[in-house]
Design a protein around this motif. Sequence first.
Motif, PDB file in Angstrom:
ATOM      1  N   VAL A 134      19.128 -82.061 -52.330  1.00 50.36           N
ATOM      2  CA  VAL A 134      20.382 -82.824 -52.221  1.00 50.36           C
ATOM      3  C   VAL A 134      20.665 -83.220 -50.766  1.00 50.36           C
ATOM      4  O   VAL A 134      20.609 -84.400 -50.419  1.00 50.36           O
ATOM      5  CB  VAL A 134      21.571 -82.038 -52.819  1.00 50.36           C
ATOM      6  N   ASN A 135      20.938 -82.229 -49.915  1.00 53.81           N
ATOM      7  CA  ASN A 135      21.336 -82.569 -48.535  1.00 53.81           C
ATOM      8  C   ASN A 135      20.311 -82.144 -47.489  1.00 53.81           C
ATOM      9  O   ASN A 135      20.572 -82.264 -46.298  1.00 53.81           O
ATOM     10  CB  ASN A 135      22.683 -81.901 -48.205  1.00 53.81           C
ATOM     11  N   GLN A 136      19.157 -81.662 -47.934  1.00 54.08           N
ATOM     12  CA  GLN A 136      18.136 -81.241 -46.960  1.00 54.08           C
ATOM     13  C   GLN A 136      17.615 -82.470 -46.221  1.00 54.08           C
ATOM     14  O   GLN A 136      17.362 -83.509 -46.829  1.00 54.08           O
ATOM     15  CB  GLN A 136      17.000 -80.513 -47.702  1.00 54.08           C
ATOM     16  N   SER A 137      17.468 -82.335 -44.869  1.00 57.79           N
ATOM     17  CA  SER A 137      17.013 -83.522 -44.135  1.00 57.79           C
ATOM     18  C   SER A 137      15.654 -83.318 -43.489  1.00 57.79           C
ATOM     19  O   SER A 137      15.045 -84.259 -43.003  1.00 57.79           O
ATOM     20  CB  SER A 137      18.043 -83.919 -43.073  1.00 57.79           C
ATOM     21  N   ASP A 138      15.168 -82.076 -43.503  1.00 58.06           N
ATOM     22  CA  ASP A 138      13.905 -81.795 -42.841  1.00 58.06           C
ATOM     23  C   ASP A 138      12.894 -81.277 -43.870  1.00 58.06           C
ATOM     24  O   ASP A 138      13.134 -80.256 -44.523  1.00 58.06           O
ATOM     25  CB  ASP A 138      14.201 -80.724 -41.776  1.00 58.06           C
ATOM     26  N   PHE A 139      11.786 -81.981 -44.017  1.00 55.14           N
ATOM     27  CA  PHE A 139      10.761 -81.549 -44.979  1.00 55.14           C
ATOM     28  C   PHE A 139       9.416 -81.422 -44.265  1.00 55.14           C
ATOM     29  O   PHE A 139       8.446 -82.070 -44.643  1.00 55.14           O
ATOM     30  CB  PHE A 139      10.661 -82.534 -46.149  1.00 55.14           C
ATOM     31  N   GLN A 140       9.389 -80.610 -43.220  1.00 58.96           N
ATOM     32  CA  GLN A 140       8.167 -80.462 -42.447  1.00 58.96           C
ATOM     33  C   GLN A 140       7.016 -79.961 -43.302  1.00 58.96           C
ATOM     34  O   GLN A 140       7.181 -79.015 -44.067  1.00 58.96           O
ATOM     35  CB  GLN A 140       8.414 -79.486 -41.300  1.00 58.96           C
ATOM     36  N   GLY A 141       5.900 -80.618 -43.178  1.00 55.14           N
ATOM     37  CA  GLY A 141       4.719 -80.212 -43.942  1.00 55.14           C
ATOM     38  C   GLY A 141       4.744 -80.709 -45.372  1.00 55.14           C
ATOM     39  O   GLY A 141       3.835 -80.427 -46.151  1.00 55.14           O
ATOM     40  N   LEU A 142       5.807 -81.415 -45.757  1.00 56.46           N
ATOM     41  CA  LEU A 142       5.893 -81.955 -47.123  1.00 56.46           C
ATOM     42  C   LEU A 142       6.130 -83.469 -47.033  1.00 56.46           C
ATOM     43  O   LEU A 142       7.244 -83.962 -47.236  1.00 56.46           O
ATOM     44  CB  LEU A 142       7.041 -81.287 -47.900  1.00 56.46           C
ATOM     45  N   PRO A 143       5.094 -84.221 -46.705  1.00 55.23           N
ATOM     46  CA  PRO A 143       5.275 -85.653 -46.445  1.00 55.23           C
ATOM     47  C   PRO A 143       5.746 -86.461 -47.660  1.00 55.23           C
ATOM     48  O   PRO A 143       6.244 -87.568 -47.496  1.00 55.23           O
ATOM     49  CB  PRO A 143       3.876 -86.114 -46.000  1.00 55.23           C
ATOM     50  N   HIS A 144       5.581 -85.886 -48.858  1.00 60.96           N
ATOM     51  CA  HIS A 144       5.982 -86.643 -50.049  1.00 60.96           C
ATOM     52  C   HIS A 144       7.319 -86.188 -50.625  1.00 60.96           C
ATOM     53  O   HIS A 144       7.650 -86.517 -51.764  1.00 60.96           O
ATOM     54  CB  HIS A 144       4.895 -86.558 -51.123  1.00 60.96           C
ATOM     55  N   ALA A 145       8.081 -85.386 -49.834  1.00 60.89           N
ATOM     56  CA  ALA A 145       9.372 -84.895 -50.334  1.00 60.89           C
ATOM     57  C   ALA A 145      10.526 -85.595 -49.632  1.00 60.89           C
ATOM     58  O   ALA A 145      10.431 -85.983 -48.470  1.00 60.89           O
ATOM     59  CB  ALA A 145       9.469 -83.390 -50.119  1.00 60.89           C
ATOM     60  N   SER A 146      11.616 -85.759 -50.366  1.00 60.23           N
ATOM     61  CA  SER A 146      12.819 -86.327 -49.780  1.00 60.23           C
ATOM     62  C   SER A 146      14.034 -85.726 -50.494  1.00 60.23           C
ATOM     63  O   SER A 146      13.881 -84.847 -51.352  1.00 60.23           O
ATOM     64  CB  SER A 146      12.800 -87.854 -49.918  1.00 60.23           C
ATOM     65  N   SER A 147      15.212 -86.194 -50.120  1.00 59.53           N
ATOM     66  CA  SER A 147      16.441 -85.678 -50.744  1.00 59.53           C
ATOM     67  C   SER A 147      17.362 -86.844 -51.089  1.00 59.53           C
ATOM     68  O   SER A 147      17.201 -87.955 -50.561  1.00 59.53           O
ATOM     69  CB  SER A 147      17.151 -84.729 -49.788  1.00 59.53           C
ATOM     70  N   LEU A 148      18.350 -86.549 -51.918  1.00 58.28           N
ATOM     71  CA  LEU A 148      19.325 -87.591 -52.286  1.00 58.28           C
ATOM     72  C   LEU A 148      19.952 -88.143 -51.009  1.00 58.28           C
ATOM     73  O   LEU A 148      20.084 -89.354 -50.818  1.00 58.28           O
ATOM     74  CB  LEU A 148      20.433 -87.000 -53.170  1.00 58.28           C
ATOM     75  N   SER A 149      20.327 -87.227 -50.111  1.00 60.36           N
ATOM     76  CA  SER A 149      21.004 -87.606 -48.881  1.00 60.36           C
ATOM     77  C   SER A 149      20.128 -88.496 -47.988  1.00 60.36           C
ATOM     78  O   SER A 149      20.622 -89.465 -47.401  1.00 60.36           O
ATOM     79  CB  SER A 149      21.388 -86.320 -48.147  1.00 60.36           C
ATOM     80  N   LEU A 150      18.842 -88.169 -47.904  1.00 60.84           N
ATOM     81  CA  LEU A 150      17.959 -88.992 -47.062  1.00 60.84           C
ATOM     82  C   LEU A 150      17.803 -90.407 -47.627  1.00 60.84           C
ATOM     83  O   LEU A 150      17.587 -91.349 -46.881  1.00 60.84           O
ATOM     84  CB  LEU A 150      16.579 -88.339 -46.944  1.00 60.84           C
ATOM     85  N   THR A 151      17.918 -90.538 -48.944  1.00 65.49           N
ATOM     86  CA  THR A 151      17.710 -91.874 -49.528  1.00 65.49           C
ATOM     87  C   THR A 151      18.956 -92.757 -49.427  1.00 65.49           C
ATOM     88  O   THR A 151      18.852 -93.966 -49.473  1.00 65.49           O
ATOM     89  CB  THR A 151      17.280 -91.804 -51.024  1.00 65.49           C
ATOM     90  N   THR A 152      20.145 -92.138 -49.291  1.00 66.50           N
ATOM     91  CA  THR A 152      21.367 -92.966 -49.267  1.00 66.50           C
ATOM     92  C   THR A 152      22.176 -92.827 -47.977  1.00 66.50           C
ATOM     93  O   THR A 152      23.074 -93.631 -47.723  1.00 66.50           O
ATOM     94  CB  THR A 152      22.323 -92.569 -50.427  1.00 66.50           C
ATOM     95  N   GLY A 153      21.918 -91.757 -47.197  1.00 68.94           N
ATOM     96  CA  GLY A 153      22.705 -91.517 -45.983  1.00 68.94           C
ATOM     97  C   GLY A 153      24.029 -90.818 -46.273  1.00 68.94           C
ATOM     98  O   GLY A 153      24.832 -90.625 -45.363  1.00 68.94           O
ATOM     99  N   ILE A 154      24.254 -90.424 -47.513  1.00 72.72           N
ATOM    100  CA  ILE A 154      25.510 -89.742 -47.881  1.00 72.72           C
ATOM    101  C   ILE A 154      25.267 -88.226 -47.933  1.00 72.72           C
ATOM    102  O   ILE A 154      24.219 -87.783 -48.410  1.00 72.72           O
ATOM    103  CB  ILE A 154      25.996 -90.228 -49.272  1.00 72.72           C
ATOM    104  N   VAL A 155      26.235 -87.450 -47.461  1.00 69.80           N
ATOM    105  CA  VAL A 155      26.158 -85.994 -47.639  1.00 69.80           C
ATOM    106  C   VAL A 155      26.951 -85.667 -48.904  1.00 69.80           C
ATOM    107  O   VAL A 155      28.122 -86.030 -49.025  1.00 69.80           O
ATOM    108  CB  VAL A 155      26.722 -85.232 -46.416  1.00 69.80           C
ATOM    109  N   TYR A 156      26.292 -85.017 -49.854  1.00 73.67           N
ATOM    110  CA  TYR A 156      26.909 -84.811 -51.177  1.00 73.67           C
ATOM    111  C   TYR A 156      27.580 -83.456 -51.299  1.00 73.67           C
ATOM    112  O   TYR A 156      27.154 -82.472 -50.695  1.00 73.67           O
ATOM    113  CB  TYR A 156      25.835 -84.932 -52.269  1.00 73.67           C
ATOM    114  N   ASP A 157      28.599 -83.414 -52.146  1.00 70.41           N
ATOM    115  CA  ASP A 157      29.218 -82.154 -52.526  1.00 70.41           C
ATOM    116  C   ASP A 157      28.352 -81.563 -53.651  1.00 70.41           C
ATOM    117  O   ASP A 157      28.161 -82.199 -54.703  1.00 70.41           O
ATOM    118  CB  ASP A 157      30.655 -82.441 -53.017  1.00 70.41           C
TER     119      ASP A 157
END
Length: 241
Positions: A134-157
Amino acid sequence: MLIIKVGATDSTNLHLKRTMAETELQDFTVLTADEQHKGRGQAGRQWISEPGKNLTFSVLKYFEKQEASQGFLISKAVSLALVEAFRGLGIPGLSVKWPNDIMSGSKKICGILIENTLKGSRLAHSVIGIGINVNQSDFQGLPHASSLSLTTGIVYDLDSVLDLVLQSLEKNLVNIDRHQARKIHEVYDHMLFARDKKADFRIGGEVVSGIIRGVSREGKLILDRDGQRETYALKEIAFLL
Ligand code: BTN
């Protein structure tokens, strides 16, 4: 719906199964944890998630009429419920990478681990484990991972996202009849990652290219290899993407 919240646990799937063995749980009991120290992924892999930033939870769902052979239908319905919820949050480029990774563009934002228990030829219940970045912004060593927040720029509740996802799951998992099953198979194929595109796969130690055409009712990947249709079970094939 009963929601049990715990701080830290080994794995919400394991914790929910232990609780089930000790006490009778109602349909759609949810167990969610801030932190897992033995989060489990598919194919014996680990699921690593930054504590407090993401959602890691499991849902207990009982079935009455589902044939055991329909196990993958449940998996498809769960994937589509998540896609629907994420669409509601405006997440871009959603698709489902077979069998059930939820993708935004070419990055994975959510993983699903479903453990089915059979009773004779019927599906008795499923423990549906879901990990959402959801709000994780660092995925070191996981080049194919992302989060909801990274895709939209929103921090979610986190509670609001959980709420939305649970509502979508409940809606998609009640009374899956034959009519709905047909629709689920159809929409799942439509949402498939890399569908109708040439891609490389590893099959039996060899790198081969093929075109994904869909996923069978039993959950096998249907690949077009030089005009020839072949189907593969999860253990027989790996994406090289
Ligand atoms: C995968 O993509 O490999 C599946 C990951 C599933 C992770 C979730 S997090 C909550 C639940 N508990 C677990 O131990 N695993 C699932």
